[in-house]
Design a protein around this motif. Structure first.
Motif, PDB file in Angstrom:
ATOM      1  N   ASN A 126       0.949  -1.289  -0.070  1.00 24.33           N
ATOM      2  CA  ASN A 126       0.030  -0.092  -0.089  1.00 24.33           C
ATOM      3  C   ASN A 126       1.028   1.191  -0.021  1.00 24.33           C
ATOM      4  O   ASN A 126       0.440   2.204   0.403  1.00 24.33           O
ATOM      5  CB  ASN A 126      -0.989  -0.069   1.100  1.00 24.33           C
ATOM      6  CG  ASN A 126      -1.860  -1.004   1.136  1.00 24.33           C
ATOM      7  OD1 ASN A 126      -2.502  -1.479  -0.064  1.00 24.33           O
ATOM      8  ND2 ASN A 126      -2.616  -1.551   2.320  1.00 24.33           N
ATOM      9  N   ASN A 137      -7.001   3.309   2.083  1.00 27.25           N
ATOM     10  CA  ASN A 137      -7.856   2.395   1.342  1.00 27.25           C
ATOM     11  C   ASN A 137      -8.257   2.914   0.093  1.00 27.25           C
ATOM     12  O   ASN A 137      -7.292   4.032  -0.531  1.00 27.25           O
ATOM     13  CB  ASN A 137      -9.300   1.988   2.196  1.00 27.25           C
ATOM     14  CG  ASN A 137      -9.919   3.595   2.603  1.00 27.25           C
ATOM     15  OD1 ASN A 137     -10.049   4.449   1.931  1.00 27.25           O
ATOM     16  ND2 ASN A 137     -10.244   3.500   3.924  1.00 27.25           N
ATOM     17  N   ASP A 138      -9.326   2.561  -0.687  1.00 26.14           N
ATOM     18  CA  ASP A 138      -9.764   2.988  -1.882  1.00 26.14           C
ATOM     19  C   ASP A 138      -9.890   4.801  -1.970  1.00 26.14           C
ATOM     20  O   ASP A 138      -9.774   5.332  -2.991  1.00 26.14           O
ATOM     21  CB  ASP A 138     -10.825   2.576  -2.653  1.00 26.14           C
ATOM     22  CG  ASP A 138     -10.361   1.068  -3.207  1.00 26.14           C
ATOM     23  OD1 ASP A 138      -9.142   0.829  -2.955  1.00 26.14           O
ATOM     24  OD2 ASP A 138     -11.467   0.181  -3.173  1.00 26.14           O
TER      25      ASP A 138
END
Length: 308
Positions: free
Chosen positions: A218, A251-252
């Protein structure tokens, strides 16, 4: 009857095999790849009865980077548009610009050796959206930049080494660099003769680009660094423009960004603010040019992200 049933059974077995043999070949990947990513980061600091002191501030920064890249057996063509704008508001002070960037880059290459080395041409345009100011505390003492003042256009021909989408190295012994100021008042601040708006330079360029996704989970790493030398006038003086940093994906929709810019241009003179007293003994503030210095900028933000 028995022969007919046997024939139907054999035909039923043959149909899947025939369909498998005659199935169309898998379509090649599209030659064009397009996409981008953007973020809006927000920082806010507030103090009340804080013994150690501090100043309330609010900062918002918008970043957007889009790309349209073409790849075929013989050709690679990368196009990027990189934009950013940010504002900071301190308590009881005017809004100040914290980020301002508009850059378009196009790099075309034709295969020279094993789809790793390419004969290449580079076009690069860079400026800013809004006025930039020199501050003395909260007071504006001078305007130092505007849209298209300055602006830079680089056109270069050379060789591109691009073994993958992660890394590329561009080397050019033939580079034309144009510095533009639409307002003549800024001419001498950016190495242009007084009263003129354009300066042409000829030299050599080296450009390195790294774009590594998930360097750790990430976390994406990016680097773009360009070095230019004016071979005609002062080859020993090398201008550097580098940007590096990390994108951290929570996250997205949530992201954090850490970005560093290092810039050195011998034509850009450092502006120093100083105070003096006029003939009536009144204290005044002035600005004077000093020699070129290494410029450094850091950006850290956390906020919303979107990509496609």
């Amino acid at each position: 009857m028995k022969k007919f049933i046997t024939y139907l059974f054999c035909a039923a077995l043959a149909v899947p095999a025939f369909a498998q043999e005659e199935a169309p070949a898998e379509k090649p990947a599209p030659a064009w790849k397009t996409g981008g990513n953007g973020s809006f980061t927000f920082n806010q600091i507030s103090f009340k009865n804080w013994a150690a002191g501090g100043k309330n501030s609010v900062t918002g920064t918008f970043l957007l980077k889009t790309f349209a890249n073409y790849k075929s057996e013989k050709v690679t063509w990368d196009n990027t548009l990189d934009m950013g704008y940010g504002l900071t508001k301190y308590k009881n002070e005017d809004v100040q610009k914290s980020e301002d960037k508009l850059q378009f880059t196009s790099n075309y290459g034709y295969d020279a050796y094993k789809q790793k080395w390419y004969y290449s041409g580079l076009f690069d345009f860079k400026t800013q959206f809004a006025n930039g100011y020199k501050y003395d505390g909260s007071q504006i003492v001078d305007t130092v930049s505007k849209f298209m003042a300055p602006a830079y256009i680089n056109i270069a021909v050379g060789m591109l080494y691009k073994p993958s989408d992660v890394f590329s190295l561009f080397i050019s012994p033939l580079t034309g660099r144009t510095t533009i100021v639409c307002d003549k008042d800024f001419a001498t601040d950016y190495g242009i003769d007084e009263g003129k708006k354009v300066r042409l330079e000829y030299g050599a360029t080296v450009k390195v680009k790294v774009d590594k996704k998930n360097i750790v989970k990430n976390v994406d790493y990016f680097l773009t660094a360009t070095a230019f030398s004016n071979l005609v006038e002062s080859p020993e003086k090398i201008d550097i423009d580098a940007e590096t940093g990390f994108n951290l994906h929570v996250n997205d929709w949530l992201t954090a960004i850490v970005k560093f810019n290092i810039l050195f241009d011998d034509d850009i003179k450092y502006k120093e603010t100083y105070t003096y007293f006029d003939v009536d003994g009144v204290e005044c503030t002035g600005v004077r040019n000093r020699g070129a210095r290494v410029q450094f900028k850091e950006l850290f933000g956390f906020g919303l992200a979107f990509h496609w």
